[in-house]
Motif scaffolding. Sequence first.
Motif, short mmCIF file in Angstrom:
data_model
loop_
_atom_site.label_atom_id
_atom_site.label_comp_id
_atom_site.label_asym_id
_atom_site.label_seq_id
_atom_site.Cartn_x
_atom_site.Cartn_y
_atom_site.Cartn_z
N ASP A 44 5.58 -3.54 -11.46
CA ASP A 44 6.94 -4.09 -11.36
C ASP A 44 7.50 -3.88 -9.97
O ASP A 44 8.11 -4.79 -9.39
N SER A 45 7.30 -2.69 -9.41
CA SER A 45 7.79 -2.40 -8.06
C SER A 45 7.11 -3.30 -7.03
O SER A 45 7.76 -3.81 -6.11
N CYS A 46 5.82 -3.50 -7.19
CA CYS A 46 5.08 -4.38 -6.27
C CYS A 46 5.60 -5.81 -6.37
O CYS A 46 5.80 -6.48 -5.34
N GLU A 47 5.84 -6.28 -7.59
CA GLU A 47 6.33 -7.64 -7.77
C GLU A 47 7.72 -7.81 -7.15
O GLU A 47 8.00 -8.82 -6.50
N ARG A 48 8.58 -6.83 -7.32
CA ARG A 48 9.91 -6.90 -6.71
C ARG A 48 9.82 -6.96 -5.19
O ARG A 48 10.54 -7.72 -4.54
N LEU A 49 8.91 -6.17 -4.62
CA LEU A 49 8.75 -6.17 -3.17
C LEU A 49 8.30 -7.54 -2.67
O LEU A 49 8.86 -8.06 -1.71
N VAL A 50 7.30 -8.12 -3.32
CA VAL A 50 6.78 -9.42 -2.88
C VAL A 50 7.83 -10.51 -3.08
O VAL A 50 8.02 -11.36 -2.20
N ARG B 13 0.82 -1.22 0.00
CA ARG B 13 0.00 0.00 0.00
C ARG B 13 0.85 1.27 0.00
O ARG B 13 0.37 2.33 -0.35
N LYS B 14 2.11 1.15 0.34
CA LYS B 14 3.01 2.31 0.29
C LYS B 14 3.26 2.76 -1.15
O LYS B 14 3.71 3.87 -1.38
N PHE B 15 2.96 1.90 -2.11
CA PHE B 15 3.05 2.26 -3.52
C PHE B 15 1.77 2.93 -4.02
O PHE B 15 1.61 3.12 -5.23
N GLU B 16 0.86 3.24 -3.10
CA GLU B 16 -0.42 3.88 -3.41
C GLU B 16 -1.26 3.03 -4.36
O GLU B 16 -1.79 3.50 -5.37
N VAL B 17 -1.35 1.75 -4.03
CA VAL B 17 -2.18 0.80 -4.76
C VAL B 17 -3.24 0.26 -3.81
O VAL B 17 -3.12 0.40 -2.58
N SER B 18 -4.24 -0.36 -4.36
CA SER B 18 -5.18 -1.13 -3.55
C SER B 18 -4.61 -2.53 -3.44
O SER B 18 -4.24 -3.13 -4.46
N ALA B 19 -4.53 -3.04 -2.23
CA ALA B 19 -3.97 -4.38 -2.03
C ALA B 19 -4.77 -5.10 -0.96
O ALA B 19 -5.17 -4.49 0.04
N ALA B 20 -4.98 -6.40 -1.17
CA ALA B 20 -5.72 -7.20 -0.21
C ALA B 20 -5.46 -8.68 -0.46
O ALA B 20 -5.09 -9.08 -1.57
N GLU B 21 -5.68 -9.47 0.58
CA GLU B 21 -5.66 -10.93 0.41
C GLU B 21 -6.98 -11.29 -0.27
O GLU B 21 -8.05 -10.99 0.25
N VAL B 22 -6.90 -11.93 -1.43
CA VAL B 22 -8.11 -12.14 -2.23
C VAL B 22 -8.41 -13.60 -2.52
O VAL B 22 -9.48 -13.91 -3.05
#
Length: 97
Positions: free
Chosen positions: A71-77, A34-43
């Motif tokens: 891409d940034s989100c994928e790198r983080l995960v 969420r620090k990347f200003e995205v919507s994120a949740a366990e789905v």
Amino acid sequence: MYTGTALFDLLLPGDSRSLKAKRSYVRPIVAALRKFEVSAAEVGALDLHGRAEIGVAVVAAEPAHVREVLDSCERLVAARPETELLSVRRRLHGEDD
């Protein structure tokens, strides 16, 4: 306007045998995303203790920005040492969709 989604399929450590333990792994990942200003949740995989599916959605004016954020989100995960990233499914939706 462009929207992008990503679904991360994660393998959790062997000690996540309860939903409480599972949450202890999933919650920090979702908070970091969420620090990347995205919507994120366990789905998905909500009842499976050793697996988790985390969904991310982003909206931007340019498709390149959507790709950059995903891409940034994928790198983080992928960089989380306590989990294993099994797969990523990404989609980009544009004005023509």
